[in-house]
Design a protein around this motif. Structure first.
Motif, PDB file in Angstrom:
ATOM      1  N   SER A 379      -1.477   4.193  -6.630  1.00  0.00           N
ATOM      2  CA  SER A 379      -1.481   2.760  -6.280  1.00  0.00           C
ATOM      3  C   SER A 379      -2.394   1.865  -7.508  1.00  0.00           C
ATOM      4  O   SER A 379      -1.957   0.924  -7.541  1.00  0.00           O
ATOM      5  N   VAL A 380      -3.010   3.228  -8.546  1.00  0.00           N
ATOM      6  CA  VAL A 380      -3.480   2.230  -8.926  1.00  0.00           C
ATOM      7  C   VAL A 380      -2.777   1.913 -10.495  1.00  0.00           C
ATOM      8  O   VAL A 380      -2.618   1.062 -11.050  1.00  0.00           O
ATOM      9  N   ASN A 435      -9.520  -3.327  -7.993  1.00  0.00           N
ATOM     10  CA  ASN A 435      -9.798  -1.869  -8.853  1.00  0.00           C
ATOM     11  C   ASN A 435      -9.570  -0.618  -8.408  1.00  0.00           C
ATOM     12  O   ASN A 435      -8.820   0.180  -8.672  1.00  0.00           O
ATOM     13  N   THR A 436      -9.105  -0.856  -6.917  1.00  0.00           N
ATOM     14  CA  THR A 436      -8.619   0.570  -6.381  1.00  0.00           C
ATOM     15  C   THR A 436      -7.171   0.446  -6.381  1.00  0.00           C
ATOM     16  O   THR A 436      -6.320   1.305  -5.813  1.00  0.00           O
ATOM     17  N   GLY A 437      -6.478  -0.269  -6.398  1.00  0.00           N
ATOM     18  CA  GLY A 437      -5.556  -0.497  -6.070  1.00  0.00           C
ATOM     19  C   GLY A 437      -4.637  -1.162  -4.864  1.00  0.00           C
ATOM     20  O   GLY A 437      -3.575  -1.595  -4.866  1.00  0.00           O
ATOM     21  N   VAL A 491      -0.004  -3.336   2.370  1.00  0.00           N
ATOM     22  CA  VAL A 491       0.479  -3.892   1.965  1.00  0.00           C
ATOM     23  C   VAL A 491       0.601  -3.059   0.034  1.00  0.00           C
ATOM     24  O   VAL A 491      -0.702  -2.652   0.360  1.00  0.00           O
ATOM     25  N   THR A 492       1.561  -2.435  -0.156  1.00  0.00           N
ATOM     26  CA  THR A 492       1.245  -1.497  -1.730  1.00  0.00           C
ATOM     27  C   THR A 492       1.395  -2.407  -3.324  1.00  0.00           C
ATOM     28  O   THR A 492       2.546  -3.584  -3.298  1.00  0.00           O
ATOM     29  N   ALA A 493       0.889  -2.419  -3.909  1.00  0.00           N
ATOM     30  CA  ALA A 493       1.146  -3.502  -5.446  1.00  0.00           C
ATOM     31  C   ALA A 493       3.016  -2.522  -5.788  1.00  0.00           C
ATOM     32  O   ALA A 493       3.765  -4.087  -6.288  1.00  0.00           O
ATOM     33  N   ALA A 494       3.841  -1.639  -4.927  1.00  0.00           N
ATOM     34  CA  ALA A 494       5.210  -1.501  -5.562  1.00  0.00           C
ATOM     35  C   ALA A 494       5.237  -2.553  -4.380  1.00  0.00           C
ATOM     36  O   ALA A 494       6.286  -3.095  -5.428  1.00  0.00           O
ATOM     37  N   ALA A 495       5.195  -2.715  -3.513  1.00  0.00           N
ATOM     38  CA  ALA A 495       6.116  -3.772  -2.475  1.00  0.00           C
ATOM     39  C   ALA A 495       6.103  -4.577  -2.812  1.00  0.00           C
ATOM     40  O   ALA A 495       7.103  -5.377  -2.752  1.00  0.00           O
ATOM     41  N   LEU A 496       4.720  -5.506  -3.097  1.00  0.00           N
ATOM     42  CA  LEU A 496       4.693  -6.541  -3.634  1.00  0.00           C
ATOM     43  C   LEU A 496       5.644  -5.962  -4.664  1.00  0.00           C
ATOM     44  O   LEU A 496       6.111  -7.842  -5.152  1.00  0.00           O
ATOM     45  N   LEU A 497       5.749  -5.353  -6.275  1.00  0.00           N
ATOM     46  CA  LEU A 497       6.480  -6.105  -7.130  1.00  0.00           C
ATOM     47  C   LEU A 497       7.507  -5.928  -6.669  1.00  0.00           C
ATOM     48  O   LEU A 497       8.669  -7.232  -7.364  1.00  0.00           O
TER      49      LEU A 497
END
Length: 522
Positions: A379-380, A435-437, A491-497
């Motif tokens: 996640s980070v 900061n946790t991702g 939601v994850t950062a990868a999905a948002l990207l």
């Protein structure tokens, strides 16, 4: 930086750079020094000079460059003299410097409020042999005299100094700062140029603008940009000259356009370690021009009040982030025994993960996250891949947000305020990359709704500590689908990207990034 070019700090705020009937000639003098035989050498100043040189050459400027041992005072002085002699009234000379700055006792008694002169340190200067090598420094008063020569001919001057003269930081980073130790002995007698420059008063300068890398309370660090040590100001100025700061695409960069672009991108690229400093601090007029990118534009077509839809302007070309060098990967060094996360095959200076302690470090050496275990590391990593994407978008069309009070790091219990004003586009998204991702959805405003400023007031700094990044995106593109992704509590950062990449990459969108570094105690 305490006082760069003190006679220029309070320039007249009433005079504007007049735009001639046709866009005039621009000359540029570029200096960058990494190799200091008698001082701690730097890592990114020559890269800065080469980058700025390339961008200004591509813009059609007449450019002279000096790097490392080539940077001798007599040669730089001659290049300046030749440019002033060749330039005509209405032309511009841009002087950029990347390297060490330092201080010494004032040359002219009573000339400086703090009793110190500032100077640019060239490679030939040795503070242990001060009297023999002092000719290889350029003192602020001497530069006043240089600038006065241009002023007398009606030539505009923009001085960009990517160095520092004083200040300290609260964050512990591993990069170098562009600050050489102060000289304690006094030079006697001062040069005739220094004497003449000390006699110049603020009212003499109506066509000089100084852009310094940081405020007096801050250092100028070398930070990692695209995997390499760089100066955030030089990197941002090079992108500005490439046309990214020309918001309305009319071939000229006004002081206000340059301010908006430089402030946002230096903050993004330095991770909020520095705030640039313009002198004078306020533009002389709304239409004050500091850089002309296109020659031969009649005044009628170069109206600084037009927009991208007005006649006489060219809509900005928004590049895909891959065309800007984004790869979708970061470099990661793992200290300990752990499986390598996806997306960590990038090159350049790496992030670092200490498996035993769970500490995650940025390439600058900042603590970006604490207690990052194997269950959170992906996640980070995904957060920083997304963040690199957003920084690439912001480099073309930055927005402006604010976090108060302004600090480079905050401690537990401190209270903050975050403000994101309405932009020039009708749709706005606000979210936090923790900061946790984790991705934390904060707000969405769309066309047809009552757009208003987004505010987070009285926010308290609490665990977990590290680096958060508050993101604001303004666009005319539809954002409902991105909003739907953000509103998913998982939601994850990868999905948002993927959502942002699909819908906004290569489209006109303005991005603001507000880094927020925290730790338990300062």
């Amino acid at each position: 930086m305490k006082r760069l070019l003190p006679r220029l700090l309070a320039l007249s705020l009433t005079a504007a750079f007049p735009l001639p009937a046709f866009a005039a000639q621009t000359y540029a003098l570029v200096v960058g020094v990494d190799e200091y035989p008698y001082e701690v050498s730097l890592d990114g100043a020559v890269r800065d000079a080469e980058d700025v040189y390339a961008s200004m050459s591509a813009a059609g400027f007449t450019v002279k460059k000096f790097t490392n041992a080539e940077a001798r005072k007599d040669d730089i002085r001659k290049a300046w003299t030749d440019m002033v002699a060749e330039a005509a009234a209405g032309d511009t000379i841009i002087f950029t410097y990347a390297g060490h700055g330092a201080q010494m006792p004032e040359l002219i008694p009573g000339d400086e409020a703090d009793g110190l002169d500032e100077f640019l340190q060239l490679p030939g200067f040795d503070r242990n042999r001060f009297q023999e090598t002092f000719k290889e420094i350029i003192v602020d008063n001497e530069m006043n005299e240089w600038f006065g020569e241009a002023e007398a001919k009606g030539v505009h001057v923009l001085f960009v100094s990517d160095s520092c003269f004083s200040g300290g930081m609260s964050r512990s980073i591993k990069g170098k700062t562009r600050l050489a130790p102060a000289v304690t002995v006094k030079l006697a007698p001062p040069s005739q140029e220094a004497i003449a420059g000390a006699n110049l008063k603020e009212v003499n300068f109506k066509q000089v603008t100084v852009l310094a890398a940081s405020l007096e309370s801050q250092p100028t660090p070398e930070v990692i940009i695209d995997g390499e040590p760089r100066g955030a100001l030089s990197w941002s100025f090079a992108r500005a000259v490439e046309g990214s700061a020309d918001r309305d695409g009319n071939g000229i960069i006004t002081r206000i356009e340059l301010e908006d672009y430089i402030f946002s991108n230096v903050k993004n690229r330095s991770e909020a370690l520095q705030v640039p400093n313009f002198m004078p601090q306020v533009a002389r007029s709304e239409s004050e021009v500091v850089v002309t990118l296109t020659r031969g534009i009649p005044v009628a077509a170069a109206d600084t009040t037009t927009t991208t839809s007005d006649a006489g302007t060219t809509p900005k070309t928004i590049k895909s982030v891959k065309d800007l060098g984004w790869t979708g990967n970061i470099a990661l060094q793992i200290d300990g025994d752990a499986e390598k996360p996806k997306g960590t095959d990038g090159t350049g200076a790496p992030f670092r993960w200490d498996v035993a302690s769970g500490t995650f470090y940025t390439p600058n050496g900042d603590v970006a996250g604490e207690n990052v275990g194997a269950d959170r590391i992906q996640s980070v990593v995904d957060k920083y891949i997304l963040l690199d994407f957003l920084k690439a978008m912001a480099s073309q069309n930055p927005g402006t947000v604010s976090l108060t009070p302004v600090k480079d790091i905050y401690s537990a219990g401190q209270r903050l305020r975050f403000d994101a004003p309405p932009g020039r586009y009708p749709n706005m998204l606000v979210f936090n990359l923790a900061n946790t991702g984790e991705v934390q959805f904060l707000d969405m405003q769309t066309a047809g709704t009552n757009s208003s400023e987004f505010k987070l007031t009285d926010v308290e700094v609490v665990k977990p500590f590290g680096a958060d990044h508050l993101i604001t995106i303004w666009t005319a593109e539809p954002v409902d689908a991105i909003g739907a992704v953000l509103s998913d509590k998982n939601v994850t950062a990868a999905a948002l990207l993927q959502a942002v990449l699909t819908r906004l990459d290569g489209k006109e969108a303005s991005v603001a990034i507000q880094p927020l570094y925290t730790r338990e105690t300062l």
